[in-house]
Design a protein around this motif. Structure first.
Motif, PDB file in Angstrom:
ATOM      1  N   UNK A  42       7.068  15.982  -7.621  1.00 41.05           N
ATOM      2  CA  UNK A  42       6.703  14.664  -8.118  1.00 41.05           C
ATOM      3  C   UNK A  42       5.576  14.031  -7.318  1.00 41.05           C
ATOM      4  N   UNK A  43       5.657  14.147  -5.991  1.00 44.80           N
ATOM      5  CA  UNK A  43       4.620  13.575  -5.141  1.00 44.80           C
ATOM      6  C   UNK A  43       3.295  14.295  -5.318  1.00 44.80           C
ATOM      7  N   UNK A  58      -2.885   6.478  -2.274  1.00 42.91           N
ATOM      8  CA  UNK A  58      -1.522   7.012  -2.267  1.00 42.91           C
ATOM      9  C   UNK A  58      -1.158   7.710  -0.963  1.00 42.91           C
ATOM     10  N   UNK A  59      -2.066   7.726   0.000  1.00 42.26           N
ATOM     11  CA  UNK A  59      -1.833   8.490   1.237  1.00 42.26           C
ATOM     12  C   UNK A  59      -0.581   8.019   1.968  1.00 42.26           C
ATOM     13  N   UNK A  60      -0.282   6.725   1.874  1.00 41.66           N
ATOM     14  CA  UNK A  60       0.869   6.179   2.586  1.00 41.66           C
ATOM     15  C   UNK A  60       2.182   6.823   2.127  1.00 41.66           C
ATOM     16  N   UNK A  61       2.209   7.325   0.896  1.00 33.98           N
ATOM     17  CA  UNK A  61       3.430   7.939   0.379  1.00 33.98           C
ATOM     18  C   UNK A  61       3.846   9.163   1.199  1.00 33.98           C
ATOM     19  N   UNK A  65       7.307  10.519   2.824  1.00 42.15           N
ATOM     20  CA  UNK A  65       7.693  11.897   2.516  1.00 42.15           C
ATOM     21  C   UNK A  65       8.007  12.663   3.800  1.00 42.15           C
ATOM     22  N   UNK A  66       7.254  12.415   4.849  1.00 44.29           N
ATOM     23  CA  UNK A  66       7.502  13.080   6.135  1.00 44.29           C
ATOM     24  C   UNK A  66       8.879  12.706   6.672  1.00 44.29           C
ATOM     25  N   UNK A  67       9.228  11.419   6.558  1.00 46.68           N
ATOM     26  CA  UNK A  67      10.552  10.983   6.994  1.00 46.68           C
ATOM     27  C   UNK A  67      11.635  11.643   6.139  1.00 46.68           C
ATOM     28  N   UNK A  68      11.377  11.720   4.841  1.00 51.54           N
ATOM     29  CA  UNK A  68      12.312  12.389   3.932  1.00 51.54           C
ATOM     30  C   UNK A  68      12.520  13.846   4.344  1.00 51.54           C
ATOM     31  N   UNK A  69      11.446  14.542   4.708  1.00 51.21           N
ATOM     32  CA  UNK A  69      11.562  15.954   5.103  1.00 51.21           C
ATOM     33  C   UNK A  69      12.475  16.121   6.306  1.00 51.21           C
ATOM     34  N   UNK A  70      12.323  15.256   7.293  1.00 52.34           N
ATOM     35  CA  UNK A  70      13.155  15.349   8.489  1.00 52.34           C
ATOM     36  C   UNK A  70      14.622  15.129   8.136  1.00 52.34           C
ATOM     37  N   UNK A  71      14.890  14.094   7.328  1.00 49.84           N
ATOM     38  CA  UNK A  71      16.269  13.783   6.953  1.00 49.84           C
ATOM     39  C   UNK A  71      16.869  14.856   6.057  1.00 49.84           C
ATOM     40  N   UNK A  72      16.062  15.355   5.115  1.00 53.45           N
ATOM     41  CA  UNK A  72      16.600  16.365   4.198  1.00 53.45           C
ATOM     42  C   UNK A  72      16.941  17.648   4.938  1.00 53.45           C
ATOM     43  N   UNK A 107       4.420   2.485   7.788  1.00 52.40           N
ATOM     44  CA  UNK A 107       4.383   1.504   6.710  1.00 52.40           C
ATOM     45  C   UNK A 107       2.951   1.136   6.312  1.00 52.40           C
ATOM     46  N   UNK A 108       1.977   1.726   6.988  1.00 52.82           N
ATOM     47  CA  UNK A 108       0.580   1.382   6.723  1.00 52.82           C
ATOM     48  C   UNK A 108       0.049   2.020   5.455  1.00 52.82           C
ATOM     49  N   UNK A 109      -1.211   1.726   5.165  1.00 52.81           N
ATOM     50  CA  UNK A 109      -1.840   2.231   3.942  1.00 52.81           C
ATOM     51  C   UNK A 109      -2.391   3.645   4.099  1.00 52.81           C
ATOM     52  N   UNK A 110      -2.572   4.096   5.342  1.00 54.69           N
ATOM     53  CA  UNK A 110      -3.153   5.411   5.595  1.00 54.69           C
ATOM     54  C   UNK A 110      -2.081   6.394   6.066  1.00 54.69           C
ATOM     55  N   UNK A 111      -2.414   7.671   5.916  1.00 54.63           N
ATOM     56  CA  UNK A 111      -1.492   8.701   6.383  1.00 54.63           C
ATOM     57  C   UNK A 111      -1.479   8.742   7.897  1.00 54.63           C
ATOM     58  N   UNK A 112      -0.295   8.754   8.481  1.00 58.06           N
ATOM     59  CA  UNK A 112      -0.127   8.790   9.920  1.00 58.06           C
ATOM     60  C   UNK A 112       0.031  10.249  10.353  1.00 58.06           C
TER      61      UNK A 112
END
Length: 215
Positions: A42-43, A58-61, A65-72, A107-112
């Motif tokens: 989807x992403x 959309x980079x902030x998404x 997603x990175x946080x989701x990967x760690x949790x998943x 939470x920013x607009x750019x990819x960290x």
């Protein structure tokens, strides 16, 4: 790019295979891997659509997603780890999340970029621990018949290259953008290989019952 089409196609095939497996044997039969694939597909589709219409907001998404990967993947390996390893893995995840909350702008607009490195760090540690324990606790079941073997190979392979690409990314952006674009293309190839490996894992999930033995 043609390579992007191949990448999305392989990811789509994985997702369809995973959905079919979930419908036949239930979500737990693949340790809920379909959730990861659906979110990833989807992403990627949304991101490529935004690039197609020349919108790059959309980079902030990918931070979330990175946080989701760690949790998943904590949840994914938690089901096959011993109680002691579950506690250790949980402590590592909590430490990473605290670091993310205090020292990154997720939470920013750019990819960290730090988030990608943290994901790789967690993937590498988790995959290597799984390999070590699986080989230490040798049994009659072939390691290549274990779907977790293929998934561990996939995330380990992806993480090593992602680190190689990410660390010099901003330097190359200013000093050698051509080489940076080459690395970006290679990253798509790495993604294709990873999701191809994941397809093998799905076939193993399909042919075996969920692994109950903890390591």
């Amino acid at each position: 790019m043609f390579i992007q089409i191949i990448y999305i196609t392989v990811l789509f095939i994985d997702t369809v295979k995973s959905i079919a497996l979930a419908g036949k044997k239930g979500l737990s039969s693949q340790n809920y891997f379909v959730v990861f694939l659906l979110v990833s597909l989807g992403l990627e589709l949304y991101g490529h659509y935004k690039m197609y219409i020349k919108e790059f907001d959309f980079a902030y998404l990918f931070n979330y997603y990175s946080i989701f990967l760690i949790l998943f993947f904590y949840r994914f390996y938690e089901t096959v780890f011993s109680k002691r390893l579950k506690r250790i893995s949980l402590c590592i995840v909590i430490a990473i999340l605290i670091y993310i909350g205090l020292f990154t702008k997720f939470y920013g607009e750019n990819y960290e970029n730090k988030l990608g490195i943290l994901v790789c760090f967690y993937f590498i540690i988790t995959a290597l621990v799984w390999f070590y324990l699986r080989l230490k606790n040798f049994d009659e079941k072939k390691i290549i018949d274990d779907p977790h073997f293929w998934i561990s190979c996939g995330i380990l392979f992806w993480s090593i290259f992602f680190i190689f690409r990410s660390i010099p990314m901003f330097f190359l952006k200013d000093n050698d953008p051509v080489f940076l674009n080459i690395l970006k293309t290679i990253q798509y190839c790495v993604n294709i290989v990873m999701y191809t490996i994941f397809y093998v894992a799905l076939r193993k999930f399909d042919s075996t019952s969920k692994i109950q033995t903890q390591i």
